[in-house]
Design an enzyme around this catalytic site. Structure first.
Site, PDB file in Angstrom:
ATOM      1  N   SER A 176       0.858  -1.192   0.000  1.00 32.76           N
ATOM      2  CA  SER A 176       0.000   0.000   0.000  1.00 32.76           C
ATOM      3  C   SER A 176       0.886   1.231   0.000  1.00 32.76           C
ATOM      4  O   SER A 176       1.784   1.366   0.831  1.00 32.76           O
ATOM      5  CB  SER A 176      -0.953  -0.010   1.190  1.00 32.76           C
ATOM      6  OG  SER A 176      -0.265   0.031   2.399  1.00 32.76           O
TER       7      SER A 176
ATOM      8  N   GLY B 111      -0.147   4.521   0.054  1.00 32.35           N
ATOM      9  CA  GLY B 111      -0.866   5.733   0.452  1.00 32.35           C
ATOM     10  C   GLY B 111      -1.732   6.261  -0.669  1.00 32.35           C
ATOM     11  O   GLY B 111      -2.446   5.493  -1.323  1.00 32.35           O
TER      12      GLY B 111
ATOM     13  N   GLY C 285      -2.257   4.507  -4.087  1.00 33.61           N
ATOM     14  CA  GLY C 285      -2.925   3.220  -4.244  1.00 33.61           C
ATOM     15  C   GLY C 285      -2.044   2.051  -3.869  1.00 33.61           C
ATOM     16  O   GLY C 285      -1.267   2.139  -2.912  1.00 33.61           O
TER      17      GLY C 285
ATOM     18  N   GLY D  15      -5.634   1.408   5.812  1.00 36.64           N
ATOM     19  CA  GLY D  15      -4.925   0.136   5.620  1.00 36.64           C
ATOM     20  C   GLY D  15      -5.770  -1.054   6.031  1.00 36.64           C
ATOM     21  O   GLY D  15      -5.738  -2.112   5.384  1.00 36.64           O
ATOM     22  N   ASP D  16      -6.540  -0.900   7.105  1.00 34.20           N
ATOM     23  CA  ASP D  16      -7.397  -1.995   7.566  1.00 34.20           C
ATOM     24  C   ASP D  16      -8.531  -2.249   6.566  1.00 34.20           C
ATOM     25  O   ASP D  16      -8.913  -3.392   6.312  1.00 34.20           O
ATOM     26  CB  ASP D  16      -7.961  -1.686   8.955  1.00 34.20           C
ATOM     27  CG  ASP D  16      -6.849  -1.491   9.994  1.00 34.20           C
ATOM     28  OD1 ASP D  16      -5.779  -2.112   9.836  1.00 34.20           O
ATOM     29  OD2 ASP D  16      -7.043  -0.705  10.935  1.00 34.20           O
TER      30      ASP D  16
END
Lengths: 309, 309
Positions: free
Chosen positions: A217, A219, A222, A248-249
């Site tokens: 990831s 940020g 994408g 992120g989750d």
């Protein structure tokens, strides 16, 4: 059901204050409180998407009791946390209303005893029997062996349950040796694991260390995914302003949902990036905006990526 | 027994961090938690001095449950808190280990409903029947009438139970009209009540507003007492370095202990000032150092004071 593991659960408390000034006294204008820890957050998003989810890990003491009371009130989430004698940690996010900045205070987690770790492993083995996928999420509390995620990943693989790993530091370095099906590091974790700050090179390197697929990831840019079927970049529309807490989750929740629905990788990535972006756009930290999510599903760009090697 | 009233109880949490920096993330190195609110602190000191104490006021929600669990574990303190539907507040003191400074975050208290306020008044009336003295302590939570302390003081006087009042702002201004036997303002509260920054003049003025005795706490300079029997200053030895948290509550505990033991005023003041100073000297906030207390009993200077009028 989808199983999420959170060994270091937390009660996440948010305070709003006009402006945080060290050594001053502040009247908190608003208090919110919810069960937390990465795997618990992932479970909440999965349940909101309509999936059956079971949460396991540890909970103890008065904070653990509050956390479990709150989980019981979350529709679609089943509580299979293992009781421990220590006290579950609280995290306090102090949001400064003037600047929008957040000051974070994290209590230490409880120390897990050897008998508690054994009890968890037994419960975990039983839960895998009815799991379609498992996510191993977050930091390890004191007392849990640093190789815990490698061993939990191996047990899941032996049970035929696909495993996603989302952690950092030594737990990530050691966990990847358990050959998780999906590894979801962010840019910083990826650089720490591989020593490379070049995303494609680092993602490919991380995959060579044992993961079936690595979804990095990046940020606002994408994700970059290196899978057995190919390499893709999935990018949200530009200029998403909001609160990245929980993005992120949500990404992990989208990857798991796509996995159990056997979607092709580009569709999984689209879903995960749309969910993650809809979480940034939501006014409440860690929640996703459903209308934004549905709109974003049509606006995520997925492009094939050439190898760096 | 001695009764202490704390309408706005709190669970007092202390975090130690190396250095608090706004907008940064902090790992808390040490967490301590104890039942709080002025009257609860006064009760703890009285119990440590060997007095039987009953604590009343309000408690509710998960925080109220934790507070009551902790009170049950405090020897000598009986819990007679009245349950409410709202949630008892937490206060968080973030102690900066580098500078020693404290940043305070106080949650709002629960709003008390009219039926809850009535239930409290009934319980209070019943408790007075076996009380030798009552202390009305701290702020009023939302929903409790601003004249609450005046009415509680009148009820106690009607029951023949001496009353000490320790509060601030409007609750103090209105409470003094209930003619408490002892008023314990600090310099700031005294100035706010009377408009005068000259301690003796302000203390005499506060007494004329309705209090039987006014004991003004003047920080490191000790106390100034204007009583029906005379006026005294009681001063601790110079150069006490430490944490003043809870020193005012210890002062109240000393005044109550002296009251129920019918000590002459100079002895009551000696005891109260020694306890207060021994609280400043204790390494744990709000506790008193027993050896220091016994030593200080012989080192507090009490001098008669001429009238300012």
């Amino acid at each position: 059901m989808i199983l999420t593991v959170t060994l270091n659960t937390a009660l996440d408390i948010t305070y709003r204050v006009p402006s945080l000034r060290p050594h001053a006294s502040h009247r908190v204008s608003e208090v919110t409180e919810r069960p937390g820890g990465k795997g618990v957050n992932v479970a909440r998003v999965l349940a909101a998407l309509g999936h059956e989810v079971t949460v396991t890990g540890f909970a103890g003491g008065t904070t653990g009791r509050i956390l479990r009371d709150r989980l019981t009130g979350t529709p679609g989430v089943r509580d299979a946390l293992v009781p421990v004698s220590g006290t579950t940690r609280r995290t306090i996010a102090v949001v400064d209303e003037r600047s929008g900045g957040t000051t974070q205070l994290n209590e230490p987690g409880p120390t897990i005893g050897p008998a508690e770790w054994s009890a968890f492993q037994e419960a975990y083995g039983d839960l895998l029997a009815s799991a379609s996928a498992v996510a191993l999420c977050g930091s390890l509390p004191p007392g849990v062996p640093v190789g815990a995620y490698a061993s939990l990943a191996r047990i899941a693989r032996a049970a035929g349950v696909p495993v996603l790993l989302d952690t950092s530091g030594a737990a990530l370095r050691r966990g990847v040796a358990g050959r998780p099906d999906v590894l979801k590091p962010n840019a910083e974790e990826l650089a720490e694991l591989t020593g490379s700050h070049e995303p494609l090179r680092a993602t490919q390197d991380a995959r060579r260390r044992g993961a079936g697929t690595v979804v990095a990831s990046l940020g606002p840019e994408g994700v970059l995914a290196v899978t057995p079927e190919g390499r893709w970049r999935a990018t949200p529309p530009a200029h998403l302003h909001g609160n990245p807490t929980g993005a992120g989750d949500s990404l992990v929740a989208g990857l798991l949902a796509g996995l159990v629905e056997h979607l092709p990788w580009p569709d999984r990535l689209t879903r995960a990036v749309a969910l993650s972006a809809a979480t940034v756009l939501s006014p409440a930290a860690g929640e996703f905006d459903r209308a934004a999510y549905e709109d974003l599903l049509g606006r995520v760009a997925v492009t094939a990526e050439a190898s760096a090697a």
